[in-house]
Design a protein around this motif. Structure first.
Motif, PDB file in Angstrom:
ATOM      1  N   THR A 202       5.185  -7.602  12.829  1.00 43.94           N
ATOM      2  CA  THR A 202       3.573  -7.880  11.674  1.00 43.94           C
ATOM      3  C   THR A 202       3.086  -7.691  13.368  1.00 43.94           C
ATOM      4  O   THR A 202       4.325  -8.267  14.527  1.00 43.94           O
ATOM      5  N   THR A 203       1.615  -7.655  13.385  1.00 43.40           N
ATOM      6  CA  THR A 203       1.056  -7.695  14.794  1.00 43.40           C
ATOM      7  C   THR A 203       1.334  -9.519  14.759  1.00 43.40           C
ATOM      8  O   THR A 203       1.260  -9.600  16.645  1.00 43.40           O
ATOM      9  N   GLU A 204       1.206 -10.242  14.149  1.00 46.88           N
ATOM     10  CA  GLU A 204       0.609 -11.401  14.361  1.00 46.88           C
ATOM     11  C   GLU A 204       1.942 -12.130  15.235  1.00 46.88           C
ATOM     12  O   GLU A 204       2.151 -13.701  15.840  1.00 46.88           O
TER      13      GLU A 204
ATOM     14  N   HIS B  92      -4.071  -3.273   9.375  1.00 41.60           N
ATOM     15  CA  HIS B  92      -4.052  -2.342   8.306  1.00 41.60           C
ATOM     16  C   HIS B  92      -2.826  -1.507   7.833  1.00 41.60           C
ATOM     17  O   HIS B  92      -3.600  -0.416   7.940  1.00 41.60           O
ATOM     18  N   PRO B  93      -1.700  -1.798   7.912  1.00 46.31           N
ATOM     19  CA  PRO B  93      -0.834   0.097   8.171  1.00 46.31           C
ATOM     20  C   PRO B  93      -1.302  -0.095   6.323  1.00 46.31           C
ATOM     21  O   PRO B  93      -1.365  -1.110   5.391  1.00 46.31           O
ATOM     22  N   THR B  94      -1.309   1.839   6.011  1.00 42.72           N
ATOM     23  CA  THR B  94      -1.977   1.683   4.840  1.00 42.72           C
ATOM     24  C   THR B  94      -0.729   2.791   4.160  1.00 42.72           C
ATOM     25  O   THR B  94       1.021   2.729   4.052  1.00 42.72           O
ATOM     26  N   ALA B  95      -0.962   4.038   4.444  1.00 46.65           N
ATOM     27  CA  ALA B  95      -0.113   5.440   3.589  1.00 46.65           C
ATOM     28  C   ALA B  95       1.156   5.455   5.316  1.00 46.65           C
ATOM     29  O   ALA B  95       1.043   5.473   6.369  1.00 46.65           O
ATOM     30  N   LEU B  96       2.241   6.240   4.379  1.00 51.21           N
ATOM     31  CA  LEU B  96       3.070   6.157   5.108  1.00 51.21           C
ATOM     32  C   LEU B  96       4.256   7.621   4.839  1.00 51.21           C
ATOM     33  O   LEU B  96       3.746   8.340   3.835  1.00 51.21           O
ATOM     34  N   ALA B  97       4.724   8.267   6.066  1.00 48.17           N
ATOM     35  CA  ALA B  97       4.935   9.613   5.779  1.00 48.17           C
ATOM     36  C   ALA B  97       6.717   9.666   6.213  1.00 48.17           C
ATOM     37  O   ALA B  97       7.450   8.390   7.015  1.00 48.17           O
TER      38      ALA B  97
ATOM     39  N   SER C 217      -0.804  -4.006   3.514  1.00 55.57           N
ATOM     40  CA  SER C 217      -2.046  -3.454   5.008  1.00 55.57           C
ATOM     41  C   SER C 217      -2.982  -4.751   4.752  1.00 55.57           C
ATOM     42  O   SER C 217      -3.606  -5.631   5.863  1.00 55.57           O
ATOM     43  N   ALA C 218      -3.434  -5.553   4.307  1.00 54.55           N
ATOM     44  CA  ALA C 218      -4.422  -6.881   3.902  1.00 54.55           C
ATOM     45  C   ALA C 218      -3.517  -8.107   5.031  1.00 54.55           C
ATOM     46  O   ALA C 218      -4.195  -9.479   5.930  1.00 54.55           O
ATOM     47  N   VAL C 219      -2.437  -8.043   5.118  1.00 55.29           N
ATOM     48  CA  VAL C 219      -1.676  -8.935   6.259  1.00 55.29           C
ATOM     49  C   VAL C 219      -0.752  -8.184   7.321  1.00 55.29           C
ATOM     50  O   VAL C 219       0.095  -9.281   7.973  1.00 55.29           O
TER      51      VAL C 219
ATOM     52  N   TRP D  54       1.204  -1.384   0.031  1.00 58.73           N
ATOM     53  CA  TRP D  54       0.073  -0.088   0.136  1.00 58.73           C
ATOM     54  C   TRP D  54       0.789   1.600  -0.223  1.00 58.73           C
ATOM     55  O   TRP D  54       0.645   2.191  -1.164  1.00 58.73           O
ATOM     56  N   GLY D  55       1.842   1.479   0.869  1.00 61.84           N
ATOM     57  CA  GLY D  55       2.542   2.432   1.043  1.00 61.84           C
ATOM     58  C   GLY D  55       3.945   2.502   1.178  1.00 61.84           C
ATOM     59  O   GLY D  55       4.307   1.476   1.138  1.00 61.84           O
TER      60      GLY D  55
END
Length: 103
Positions: free
Chosen positions: A87-89, A98-103, A68-70, A53-54
């Protein structure tokens, strides 16, 4: 076209542009000179069964890529080599959901 589904973009300290191509499961780096882009497939890396994603790039050129999905955040070397992941798991530290955008 070259990019199937561009969703994230970052610039490195050399002025190169790195684009996340979500549908292509890859990063595409465009140099400052008009030339062929550098394509870095992510589908074969550990923990990347889903599309990225990002992207963000640090001062050393390392790339952080969200998947994000994993629930993963990947760390890649400037050349695209896998260096590690959060990763959380896997480690149970904090909500990396679900991490998406990064800065």
């Amino acid at each position: 076209g070259l990019l199937a589904e561009p969703v994230g973009v970052a610039f490195d300290r050399l002025g190169q542009i790195v684009v996340v191509d979500r549908a292509g499961k890859r990063l595409v780096r465009f140099g400052v000179e008009p030339d062929y882009p550098d394509v870095m497939p992510l589908g074969l890396l550990p923990g990347v069964p889903a599309a990225p994603w990002g992207v963000a790039i640090d001062g050393a050129g390392r790339m952080f890529v969200s998947v994000s999905a994993v629930h993963r955040l990947l760390l890649l070397a400037p050349d695209g080599q896998f260096l590690g992941a959060w990763t959380t798991e896997a480690d149970g530290h904090g909500p990396l959901l679900h991490p998406t955008a990064l800065a």
